[in-house]
Design an enzyme around this catalytic site. Structure first.
Site, PDB file in Angstrom:
ATOM      1  N   HIS A   1       0.820  -1.224   0.000  1.00 56.52           N
ATOM      2  CA  HIS A   1       0.000   0.000   0.000  1.00 56.52           C
ATOM      3  C   HIS A   1       0.846   1.263   0.000  1.00 56.52           C
ATOM      4  O   HIS A   1       0.373   2.324   0.381  1.00 56.52           O
ATOM      5  CB  HIS A   1      -0.960  -0.003   1.203  1.00 56.52           C
ATOM      6  CG  HIS A   1      -2.039  -1.043   1.099  1.00 56.52           C
ATOM      7  ND1 HIS A   1      -2.732  -1.507   2.192  1.00 56.52           N
ATOM      8  CD2 HIS A   1      -2.533  -1.711   0.027  1.00 56.52           C
ATOM      9  CE1 HIS A   1      -3.616  -2.425   1.784  1.00 56.52           C
ATOM     10  NE2 HIS A   1      -3.508  -2.571   0.486  1.00 56.52           N
TER      11      HIS A   1
ATOM     12  N   GLY B   1      -1.261  -9.675  12.408  1.00 57.70           N
ATOM     13  CA  GLY B   1      -1.926  -8.396  12.686  1.00 57.70           C
ATOM     14  C   GLY B   1      -2.710  -7.821  11.531  1.00 57.70           C
ATOM     15  O   GLY B   1      -2.723  -6.610  11.329  1.00 57.70           O
TER      16      GLY B   1
ATOM     17  N   ASN C   1      -2.613 -13.035  15.901  1.00 55.49           N
ATOM     18  CA  ASN C   1      -3.545 -11.916  16.053  1.00 55.49           C
ATOM     19  C   ASN C   1      -4.109 -11.958  17.469  1.00 55.49           C
ATOM     20  O   ASN C   1      -4.155 -13.023  18.081  1.00 55.49           O
ATOM     21  CB  ASN C   1      -4.686 -12.045  15.014  1.00 55.49           C
ATOM     22  CG  ASN C   1      -5.425 -10.732  14.771  1.00 55.49           C
ATOM     23  OD1 ASN C   1      -5.942 -10.107  15.689  1.00 55.49           O
ATOM     24  ND2 ASN C   1      -5.459 -10.313  13.519  1.00 55.49           N
TER      25      ASN C   1
HETATM   26  P1  NAD Z   1      -6.968  -3.682  10.330  1.00 49.71           P
HETATM   27  O1  NAD Z   1      -6.999  -2.427  11.097  1.00 49.71           O
HETATM   28  O2  NAD Z   1      -8.098  -4.027   9.459  1.00 49.71           O
HETATM   29  O3  NAD Z   1      -6.772  -4.909  11.308  1.00 49.71           O
HETATM   30  C1  NAD Z   1      -5.805  -4.916  12.309  1.00 49.71           C
HETATM   31  C2  NAD Z   1      -5.735  -6.311  12.902  1.00 49.71           C
HETATM   32  O4  NAD Z   1      -4.707  -6.340  13.855  1.00 49.71           O
HETATM   33  C3  NAD Z   1      -7.023  -6.767  13.609  1.00 49.71           C
HETATM   34  O5  NAD Z   1      -7.356  -8.070  13.168  1.00 49.71           O
HETATM   35  C4  NAD Z   1      -6.628  -6.763  15.092  1.00 49.71           C
HETATM   36  O6  NAD Z   1      -7.285  -7.799  15.819  1.00 49.71           O
HETATM   37  C5  NAD Z   1      -5.141  -7.032  15.005  1.00 49.71           C
HETATM   38  N1  NAD Z   1      -4.341  -6.518  16.119  1.00 49.71           N
HETATM   39  C6  NAD Z   1      -4.509  -5.379  16.848  1.00 49.71           C
HETATM   40  N2  NAD Z   1      -3.511  -5.227  17.729  1.00 49.71           N
HETATM   41  C7  NAD Z   1      -2.701  -6.289  17.555  1.00 49.71           C
HETATM   42  C8  NAD Z   1      -1.487  -6.704  18.183  1.00 49.71           C
HETATM   43  N3  NAD Z   1      -0.901  -5.979  19.167  1.00 49.71           N
HETATM   44  N4  NAD Z   1      -0.894  -7.847  17.763  1.00 49.71           N
HETATM   45  C9  NAD Z   1      -1.470  -8.592  16.772  1.00 49.71           C
HETATM   46  N5  NAD Z   1      -2.610  -8.251  16.154  1.00 49.71           N
HETATM   47  C10 NAD Z   1      -3.224  -7.118  16.549  1.00 49.71           C
HETATM   48  O7  NAD Z   1      -5.605  -3.656   9.565  1.00 49.71           O
HETATM   49  P2  NAD Z   1      -5.238  -4.194   8.134  1.00 49.71           P
HETATM   50  O8  NAD Z   1      -5.744  -5.575   7.974  1.00 49.71           O
HETATM   51  O9  NAD Z   1      -3.803  -3.914   7.976  1.00 49.71           O
HETATM   52  O10 NAD Z   1      -6.072  -3.250   7.154  1.00 49.71           O
HETATM   53  C11 NAD Z   1      -6.164  -1.862   7.345  1.00 49.71           C
HETATM   54  C12 NAD Z   1      -5.613  -1.033   6.205  1.00 49.71           C
HETATM   55  O11 NAD Z   1      -5.266   0.233   6.718  1.00 49.71           O
HETATM   56  C13 NAD Z   1      -4.374  -1.595   5.637  1.00 49.71           C
HETATM   57  O12 NAD Z   1      -4.579  -1.668   4.288  1.00 49.71           O
HETATM   58  C14 NAD Z   1      -3.267  -0.596   5.947  1.00 49.71           C
HETATM   59  O13 NAD Z   1      -2.695  -0.142   4.736  1.00 49.71           O
HETATM   60  C15 NAD Z   1      -3.936   0.602   6.524  1.00 49.71           C
HETATM   61  N6  NAD Z   1      -3.357   1.023   7.819  1.00 49.71           N
HETATM   62  C16 NAD Z   1      -2.014   1.094   7.974  1.00 49.71           C
HETATM   63  C17 NAD Z   1      -1.470   1.450   9.205  1.00 49.71           C
HETATM   64  C18 NAD Z   1       0.024   1.471   9.347  1.00 49.71           C
HETATM   65  O14 NAD Z   1       0.727   1.721   8.372  1.00 49.71           O
HETATM   66  N7  NAD Z   1       0.552   1.214  10.544  1.00 49.71           N
HETATM   67  C19 NAD Z   1      -2.304   1.750  10.280  1.00 49.71           C
HETATM   68  C20 NAD Z   1      -3.697   1.702  10.074  1.00 49.71           C
HETATM   69  C21 NAD Z   1      -4.200   1.337   8.833  1.00 49.71           C
END
Ligand code: NAD
Ligand code: ZN
Length: 242
Positions: free
Chosen positions: A118, A186, A212
């Protein structure tokens, strides 16, 4: 403990293990995920603010959100989960990471073969001339950062309504086709097309190890070993068993 040992054994004897990571791996670095999250995403609906149409038509409004996100990302540092994956690449246990994150934390941890599915928020791209800038080259305090050509500058990340960069898509598909083990860390596996990769890998016989804090749509259907817990804790425990 039995499941952890089995997962460690699978990683240890893999020919081509890869990881698919999502927002959850960076939560412990202080970056909230979209789903079940607090803070930023309650204030700004990501589907409203992170859509390319919203950006093009209301760049000043979207840049307000982007500046807040930028502050969070500037402060974030890799956590033990990122560090374990980077160490596994050096030790030849892991061949590649496909990440949906845009926070640059895998790279900051030392991972080299990172497929940025992404994009990366530490780059900006001009929507008119396509020129790429490093984030630090641009004054982000302007209400709408512009390229010298007059075009809008946008973080080089995939907004809703935009395509996955073709190179990342091809590299990710090649890694998925080559893998015999996939660690899914995650991710809620609700964002297409990255969420199709575990199914693809499974189809040709790869083992799926999922980490997760909660079960996901994958857990019952494709996951071989589900390790429930925070990414940093589970990966640290696994690393101790290798
Ligand atoms: P999501 O927000 O849909 O899901 C996050 C997942 O992580 C959930 O299933 C949750 O249960 C799990 N989770 C939360 N804390 C955790 C931990 N400490 N250890 C393990 N698992 C944990 O995220 P996604 O599937 O990546 O999709 C969201 C979209 O948003 C992605 O496409 C991403 O590009 C973007 N995004 C990116 C960031 C980043 O760059 N850090 C942050 C937010 C969203
Ligand atoms: Zn330009």
């Amino acid at each position: 403990m039995q499941k952890l040992k089995e997962a460690a054994r699978i990683i240890q004897f893999a020919d081509f293990a890869i990881a698919l990571t999502g927002a959850g791996i960076s939560v412990e670095s202080g970056i909230p995920a979209f789903r079940g999250a607090q803070g930023l995403w309650q204030k700004y609906d990501p589907f409203e603010y992170a859509h390319i149409e919203a950006f093009v038509h209301h760049p000043a409004k979207v840049w307000e959100m982007l500046r807040e996100l930028d502050l969070i990302m500037q402060k974030a540092r890799p956590n033990p989960a990122h560090l374990v994956l980077a160490a596994w690449e050096r030790e030849n246990y892991l061949k590649a990471i496909i990440t949906q994150n845009v926070d640059n934390l895998h790279q900051a941890a030392g991972s080299k073969n990172v497929i940025e599915f992404h994009g990366n928020a530490f780059r900006l791209r001009c929507l008119k001339c396509d020129r790429i800038y490093a984030r630090d080259e641009i004054d982000l305090t302007q209400s709408v950062p512009l390229c010298p050509c007059g075009g809008l500058l946008k973080p080089d990340v995939v907004f809703f309504g935009e395509n996955i960069p073709i190179e990342a898509l091809l590299e990710a598909k090649a890694a998925v086709n080559a893998c015999d083990v996939m660690l899914v860390v995650g991710t809620s596996a609700e964002v297409a097309p990255a969420n199709t990769f575990p199914w693809e890998a499974k189809k040709h016989g790869a083992k799926i190890i999922e980490i997760n804090i909660n079960p996901t749509v994958l857990t019952e259907e494709v996951t071989d070993i589900f390790l429930e817990g925070r990414a940093s804790e589970v990966l640290t425990q696994l690393a101790q068993l290798l």
